[in-house]
Write a protein that holds these residues in place. Structure first.
Motif, PDB file in Angstrom:
ATOM      1  N   ARG A  22      12.061 -24.153 -39.227  1.00 50.71           N
ATOM      2  CA  ARG A  22      12.440 -24.550 -40.585  1.00 50.71           C
ATOM      3  C   ARG A  22      11.150 -24.981 -41.271  1.00 50.71           C
ATOM      4  N   VAL A  23      10.719 -24.208 -42.246  1.00 51.59           N
ATOM      5  CA  VAL A  23       9.425 -24.430 -42.892  1.00 51.59           C
ATOM      6  C   VAL A  23       9.636 -24.811 -44.354  1.00 51.59           C
ATOM      7  N   LEU A  24       8.977 -25.869 -44.778  1.00 50.94           N
ATOM      8  CA  LEU A  24       8.987 -26.283 -46.179  1.00 50.94           C
ATOM      9  C   LEU A  24       7.643 -25.925 -46.794  1.00 50.94           C
ATOM     10  N   LEU A  40       7.557 -15.512 -44.614  1.00 55.02           N
ATOM     11  CA  LEU A  40       7.984 -16.354 -43.494  1.00 55.02           C
ATOM     12  C   LEU A  40       9.374 -15.962 -43.023  1.00 55.02           C
ATOM     13  N   CYS A  41      10.270 -15.699 -43.968  1.00 54.61           N
ATOM     14  CA  CYS A  41      11.625 -15.279 -43.595  1.00 54.61           C
ATOM     15  C   CYS A  41      11.594 -13.916 -42.901  1.00 54.61           C
ATOM     16  N   ALA A  47      12.779 -20.588 -44.294  1.00 51.94           N
ATOM     17  CA  ALA A  47      11.806 -21.171 -45.211  1.00 51.94           C
ATOM     18  C   ALA A  47      12.426 -21.469 -46.564  1.00 51.94           C
ATOM     19  N   THR A  48      11.928 -22.516 -47.186  1.00 51.00           N
ATOM     20  CA  THR A  48      12.301 -22.863 -48.552  1.00 51.00           C
ATOM     21  C   THR A  48      11.063 -23.434 -49.227  1.00 51.00           C
ATOM     22  N   GLN A 191      17.635 -11.888 -40.558  1.00 53.57           N
ATOM     23  CA  GLN A 191      17.139 -12.801 -39.538  1.00 53.57           C
ATOM     24  C   GLN A 191      17.715 -12.449 -38.172  1.00 53.57           C
ATOM     25  N   LEU A 192      18.977 -12.061 -38.134  1.00 51.60           N
ATOM     26  CA  LEU A 192      19.579 -11.665 -36.859  1.00 51.60           C
ATOM     27  C   LEU A 192      18.853 -10.457 -36.274  1.00 51.60           C
TER      28      LEU A 192
END
Length: 238
Positions: A22-24, A40-41, A47-48, A191-192
């Motif tokens: 989980r990246v900010l 990143l995704c 990511a957000t 993502q899967l």
């Protein structure tokens, strides 16, 4: 939040090796932030992005890693770094155009775990992210996730439902574990494919649906895996 900024799933545990972080992304340049979040995704991370220090300080507790630009409109990034470091142990990588030696020293002294100067290569950034996370969490035992009557053991790769062992194929287990590791969050099809099938895009199409259908049958109810139309899937309840 802007639609181009994927929402970080609510996860209460650190993803294991091979699972996304989980990246900010804290970046005031909207197009640059959107591009980085997309990359990143694409590499399997959740990511957000936020554009201000105030937003960053409000939401950084729920992530595994912060990519922090120093040039923010409401507060200097060095002060943001100090406050995040004082508030907890979330790893921070400074990503900025300030490349002087003094800037690097000040960034590291403020609490940054690493310092990347723009422009940079994505592969370098990803490698630095991995290195920072290895230092931050050098070892974590394989988790056991309990979700109602489900017990998913990543160490033995065993699933039990109400104490009864359920035989799964390797891909079925990986798919279910990924959903269970992000409780309440919708995991996208992209993502899967990236994390369960290692970017083997030849498996696109019906492959995910086939595995989801098989899992539902083995778990005895279609409600265990909820389809979010046009997006992906999330773990449900029975």
């Amino acid at each position: 939040m802007d639609a181009s900024r994927p929402v970080v799933g609510a996860v209460d545990r650190m993803p294991e090796a091979g699972q996304g972080l989980r990246v900010l992304v804290v970046e005031s340049d909207g197009p640059a932030a959107a591009e980085l979040v997309q990359e990143l995704c694409r590499h399997g991370h959740l990511a957000t992005s936020v554009a201000t220090a105030a937003e960053a300080l409000q939401v950084h507790h729920g992530v595994d890693l912060v990519l922090l630009d120093l040039d923010l409109p409401d507060l200097d990034g060095l002060e943001v770094c100090r406050r995040m470091r004082a508030d907890g142990g979330v790893p921070i990588i400074t990503v900025t155009s300030r490349g002087a030696e003094l800037d690097r020293v000040l960034g590291l002294q403020a609490g940054s775990d690493d310092y990347v100067v723009k422009p940079y290569g994505l592969r370098e950034l990803l490698a630095r992210m991995e290195a920072v996370m290895r230092r931050a969490r050098p070892y974590r035992p394989a988790p056991v996730i309990t979700h109602g009557p489900l017990r998913i053991d990543a160490g033995t790769r065993e699933l039990r439902l109400e104490g009864r062992r359920v035989e799964l194929t390797p891909k079925e287990f990986d798919l279910l574990f990924l959903l269970a590791s992000q409780p309440g969050a919708t995991v996208s099809r992209r993502q899967l494919l990236s994390q369960v099938w290692d970017d083997e895009w030849s498996h696109r199409g019906r492959t995910i649906d086939t595995h989801v259908s098989s899992l539902r049958n083995k778990l005895g109810s279609s409600r265990w895996i909820v389809t979010v139309r046009g997006v992906g899937f999330r773990l449900g309840h029975v």
